[in-house]
Motif scaffolding. Structure first.
Motif, PDB file in Angstrom:
ATOM      1  N   ALA A  84     -62.597  -6.695 -68.743  1.00 33.10           N
ATOM      2  CA  ALA A  84     -61.919  -7.832 -68.467  1.00 33.10           C
ATOM      3  C   ALA A  84     -60.897  -8.131 -69.609  1.00 33.10           C
ATOM      4  N   ALA A  85     -61.196  -7.531 -70.823  1.00 32.74           N
ATOM      5  CA  ALA A  85     -60.348  -7.902 -72.080  1.00 32.74           C
ATOM      6  C   ALA A  85     -59.033  -7.260 -71.893  1.00 32.74           C
ATOM      7  N   GLY A  86     -59.292  -6.054 -71.268  1.00 36.01           N
ATOM      8  CA  GLY A  86     -57.956  -5.177 -70.889  1.00 36.01           C
ATOM      9  C   GLY A  86     -57.177  -5.866 -69.836  1.00 36.01           C
ATOM     10  N   VAL A  87     -57.504  -6.466 -68.821  1.00 32.23           N
ATOM     11  CA  VAL A  87     -56.531  -7.304 -67.904  1.00 32.23           C
ATOM     12  C   VAL A  87     -56.010  -8.362 -68.532  1.00 32.23           C
ATOM     13  N   ILE A  88     -56.806  -9.009 -69.518  1.00 36.05           N
ATOM     14  CA  ILE A  88     -55.972 -10.194 -69.992  1.00 36.05           C
ATOM     15  C   ILE A  88     -54.999  -9.791 -71.078  1.00 36.05           C
ATOM     16  N   ALA A  89     -55.143  -8.711 -71.743  1.00 36.77           N
ATOM     17  CA  ALA A  89     -54.312  -8.345 -72.891  1.00 36.77           C
ATOM     18  C   ALA A  89     -53.029  -7.621 -72.395  1.00 36.77           C
ATOM     19  N   LEU A  90     -53.193  -7.139 -70.905  1.00 38.46           N
ATOM     20  CA  LEU A  90     -51.971  -6.385 -70.375  1.00 38.46           C
ATOM     21  C   LEU A  90     -51.167  -7.403 -69.337  1.00 38.46           C
ATOM     22  N   LYS A  91     -51.933  -8.233 -68.849  1.00 42.38           N
ATOM     23  CA  LYS A  91     -51.615  -8.975 -67.635  1.00 42.38           C
ATOM     24  C   LYS A  91     -51.206 -10.665 -67.827  1.00 42.38           C
ATOM     25  N   VAL A  92     -52.076 -11.014 -68.716  1.00 43.40           N
ATOM     26  CA  VAL A  92     -52.105 -12.658 -68.876  1.00 43.40           C
ATOM     27  C   VAL A  92     -51.035 -13.152 -70.152  1.00 43.40           C
ATOM     28  N   PRO A  93     -49.900 -13.956 -69.804  1.00 39.76           N
ATOM     29  CA  PRO A  93     -49.121 -14.442 -71.051  1.00 39.76           C
ATOM     30  C   PRO A  93     -49.889 -15.563 -71.658  1.00 39.76           C
ATOM     31  N   GLU A  94     -49.332 -16.025 -72.838  1.00 40.89           N
ATOM     32  CA  GLU A  94     -49.656 -17.276 -73.355  1.00 40.89           C
ATOM     33  C   GLU A  94     -49.231 -18.579 -72.466  1.00 40.89           C
ATOM     34  N   THR A  95     -50.355 -19.171 -71.936  1.00 38.50           N
ATOM     35  CA  THR A  95     -49.606 -20.423 -70.941  1.00 38.50           C
ATOM     36  C   THR A  95     -49.847 -21.637 -71.953  1.00 38.50           C
ATOM     37  N   LEU A  96     -50.207 -21.751 -73.048  1.00 40.59           N
ATOM     38  CA  LEU A  96     -49.852 -23.064 -73.745  1.00 40.59           C
ATOM     39  C   LEU A  96     -48.498 -23.315 -74.096  1.00 40.59           C
ATOM     40  N   ASP A  97     -48.126 -24.599 -73.518  1.00 38.48           N
ATOM     41  CA  ASP A  97     -46.553 -24.986 -74.124  1.00 38.48           C
ATOM     42  C   ASP A  97     -46.749 -26.042 -75.211  1.00 38.48           C
ATOM     43  N   ARG A  98     -46.261 -25.735 -76.269  1.00 42.20           N
ATOM     44  CA  ARG A  98     -46.436 -26.363 -77.451  1.00 42.20           C
ATOM     45  C   ARG A  98     -45.697 -27.530 -77.395  1.00 42.20           C
ATOM     46  N   ARG A  99     -44.347 -27.377 -76.611  1.00 41.85           N
ATOM     47  CA  ARG A  99     -43.424 -28.389 -76.590  1.00 41.85           C
ATOM     48  C   ARG A  99     -43.870 -29.419 -75.697  1.00 41.85           C
ATOM     49  N   THR A 100     -44.812 -29.443 -74.825  1.00 44.84           N
ATOM     50  CA  THR A 100     -45.092 -30.392 -73.960  1.00 44.84           C
ATOM     51  C   THR A 100     -46.020 -31.465 -74.674  1.00 44.84           C
ATOM     52  N   ARG A 101     -45.387 -32.768 -74.527  1.00 44.62           N
ATOM     53  CA  ARG A 101     -46.366 -34.035 -75.008  1.00 44.62           C
ATOM     54  C   ARG A 101     -46.148 -34.886 -73.895  1.00 44.62           C
ATOM     55  N   SER A 102     -47.238 -35.788 -73.773  1.00 45.02           N
ATOM     56  CA  SER A 102     -47.320 -36.933 -72.776  1.00 45.02           C
ATOM     57  C   SER A 102     -48.010 -38.104 -73.374  1.00 45.02           C
ATOM     58  N   VAL A 103     -47.738 -39.375 -72.911  1.00 44.21           N
ATOM     59  CA  VAL A 103     -48.382 -40.371 -73.346  1.00 44.21           C
ATOM     60  C   VAL A 103     -49.669 -40.374 -72.570  1.00 44.21           C
TER      61      VAL A 103
ATOM     62  N   GLY B 206     -41.517 -15.737 -54.021  1.00 44.58           N
ATOM     63  CA  GLY B 206     -42.055 -16.424 -52.846  1.00 44.58           C
ATOM     64  C   GLY B 206     -43.083 -17.479 -53.140  1.00 44.58           C
ATOM     65  N   GLY B 207     -43.420 -18.148 -51.859  1.00 44.51           N
ATOM     66  CA  GLY B 207     -44.483 -19.214 -52.333  1.00 44.51           C
ATOM     67  C   GLY B 207     -45.856 -18.671 -51.854  1.00 44.51           C
ATOM     68  N   ARG B 208     -46.125 -17.474 -51.379  1.00 48.27           N
ATOM     69  CA  ARG B 208     -47.315 -17.025 -51.204  1.00 48.27           C
ATOM     70  C   ARG B 208     -48.054 -16.586 -52.267  1.00 48.27           C
ATOM     71  N   PRO B 209     -49.342 -16.637 -52.546  1.00 48.82           N
ATOM     72  CA  PRO B 209     -50.254 -16.153 -53.542  1.00 48.82           C
ATOM     73  C   PRO B 209     -49.880 -14.645 -53.863  1.00 48.82           C
ATOM     74  N   SER B 210     -50.067 -14.368 -55.194  1.00 55.34           N
ATOM     75  CA  SER B 210     -49.536 -12.929 -55.556  1.00 55.34           C
ATOM     76  C   SER B 210     -50.849 -12.360 -56.326  1.00 55.34           C
ATOM     77  N   PRO B 211     -51.820 -11.783 -55.612  1.00 48.96           N
ATOM     78  CA  PRO B 211     -52.825 -11.001 -56.212  1.00 48.96           C
ATOM     79  C   PRO B 211     -52.258  -9.913 -56.859  1.00 48.96           C
ATOM     80  N   PRO B 212     -53.124  -9.415 -57.998  1.00 52.37           N
ATOM     81  CA  PRO B 212     -52.625  -8.516 -58.847  1.00 52.37           C
ATOM     82  C   PRO B 212     -52.900  -6.914 -58.229  1.00 52.37           C
TER      83      PRO B 212
END
Length: 437
Positions: free
Chosen positions: A183-202, A431-437
């Motif tokens: 599972a760690a291998g899948v995350i390391a190879l395919k999952v980018p960082e998703t945290l957007d540090r620029r996003t702030r909201s009220v 496209g708009g369809r799901p994209s399974p790995p």
């Protein structure tokens, strides 16, 4: 075939590729998650521990999980979702190997607590990453698929683990470690960082002049009531992996029979979970949670008269239907109540319910089973009924809070342009369809 594809598209809803890689990592991890299912049996059968002592050792896992949940939430908001997931998975794999070769009960208890830390850290990061990358109107589908993957993996693990436990407990721990590394291998190879540090909201916290942080979640009364109700639900759910195997052993049933009961629940979820969102869509989330928790109370309460495998299987059907109905609204309310910049911290407080239940369920449940016998299950059923009533009473305040958080928010940051964070929103081919790995 065309009808099946249309049904799948409606269920998956064009979810982004990053979600599918997170989903795949979760599935691989759960399919190899043998050890914790059989830890109480391992301690009593292979290490000579009493039911009460086994419950305390397994409870150490819950204590570690409480620390790991908070640590994972803070790190996921500060350090990043991907880094937190990788550190937790790699640490868990190493600790599982150490647990496999340990013999002393004191050492096993200490390692169980550390495994609890490592296993609980990914929870807030996983959910925060899913909310980061999945548009709001598709999150219910995403959470439903997440729950489906979790239980598909559990069904696979239970079928294999019941057989392996009778041959070698050592194999359970080593296969668990290998699956965690995969599972760690899948995350390391395919999952980018998703945290957007620029996003702030009220948010509500900013509106009252406080610097947002973990204390915001810990003092949010509406959220904490929901967390408390989820804790009661988690205590019910934990019975299957902590107390039920001991009860089945006392009834003269083999480990493979326990594996069959757990596998049945997983199989029911695999077959029926994808249909749940459309089934519950017309109803208020609080009503669905009340009905689902009531079904779980009925299923576990029925174990008071169970003395053979058929009755255990029948009760498992009832509580599994309750779990299936509860999963999407529970996850969606949790996500909706969290301000965006505190997403992982709120998740960490929410996920405290599971390690807390991992301690309370075996520690008190082991004593309860020894002293009350089958009447233990009547106590469990009563807790479920209390939670069902609580969901009905808490529903209106939750709905008002969600409206307060989402209604006024019309600034662009609440609906980010996918081009600002293409890693999180883009799907292969555009496209708009799901994209399974």
């Amino acid at each position: 075939m065309h009808g099946l594809r249309r049904w799948w598209d409606g269920t998956a809803g064009g979810l982004p590729a990053t979600f599918w890689y997170l989903w795949s990592g979760l599935l691989i991890n759960r399919a190899g998650a043998f050890a914790l299912l059989f830890l109480s049996l391992y301690l009593t059968a292979a290490r000579g521990a009493s039911a009460a002592l086994a419950g305390l050792v397994v409870g150490a896992y819950g204590i570690g999980g409480a620390a790991g949940t908070l640590l994972g939430g803070v790190l996921a908001d500060r350090w990043g979702r991907r880094s937190t997931l990788l550190a937790a998975h790699l640490g868990a794999a190493g600790l599982m190997v150490a647990l496999a070769v340990s013999r002393d009960l004191t050492v096993i208890a200490a390692l169980a607590a550390l495994v609890g830390v490592a296993h609980s850290m990914p929870g807030p990061a996983f959910v925060a990453a899913i909310v980061d990358v999945v548009p709001e109107h598709r999150r219910a589908r995403a959470f439903n698929l997440q729950f489906w993957a979790f239980n598909l993996g559990m069904a696979i693990a239970s079928l294999l683990a019941g057989v392996l436990a009778e041959a070698s407990y050592l194999a359970l721990f080593l296969v668990d470690a290998a699956a965690t590394l995969a599972a760690a291998g899948v995350i390391a190879l395919k999952v980018p960082e998703t945290l957007d540090r620029r996003t702030r909201s009220v948010t509500v916290a900013a509106a009252v002049g406080r610097r947002p942080g973990l204390h915001t979640a810990l003092t949010d009364r509406v959220f904490l009531v929901f967390v408390g109700l989820t804790f009661l639900l988690a205590v019910l759910t934990m019975q299957t992996s902590t107390i039920m195997p001991l009860a089945m052993r006392a009834d003269g049933l083999r480990p493979s029979a326990y594996g069959l009961v757990v596998a049945l629940g997983g199989a029911l979820i695999v077959v029926g979970q994808l249909f749940v969102p459309r089934l519950i869509a017309p109803y208020r989330k609080a009503t669905v949670l009340a009905v689902s928790t009531g079904l779980m109370a009925l299923g576990f309460g029925a174990l008071a008269v169970a003395d053979g495998l058929p009755l255990y299987l029948g009760a498992a059907v009832v509580w599994t239907v309750g779990q299936m109905l509860a999963a999407p609204p529970n996850a969606q309310i949790n996500a909706d109540l969290a301000p965006p910049e505190l997403r992982a911290r709120y998740q960490s407080v929410f996920y405290l319910t599971f390690p807390a239940a991992s301690f309370v369920a075996p520690a008190l449940g082991g004593l309860s089973l020894e002293r009350l016998g089958s009447r233990h299950w009547l106590v469990v059923g009563a807790l479920g009924l209390v939670a069902a009533v609580g969901h009905l009473l808490a529903g209106p305040s939750q709905e008002r809070r969600v409206a307060a958080l989402t209604g006024p928010r019309t600034v662009p940051s609440a609906h980010p342009d996918p081009r600002r964070n293409g890693r999180s929103h883009r799907t292969p081919g555009g496209g708009g369809r799901p994209s399974p790995p």
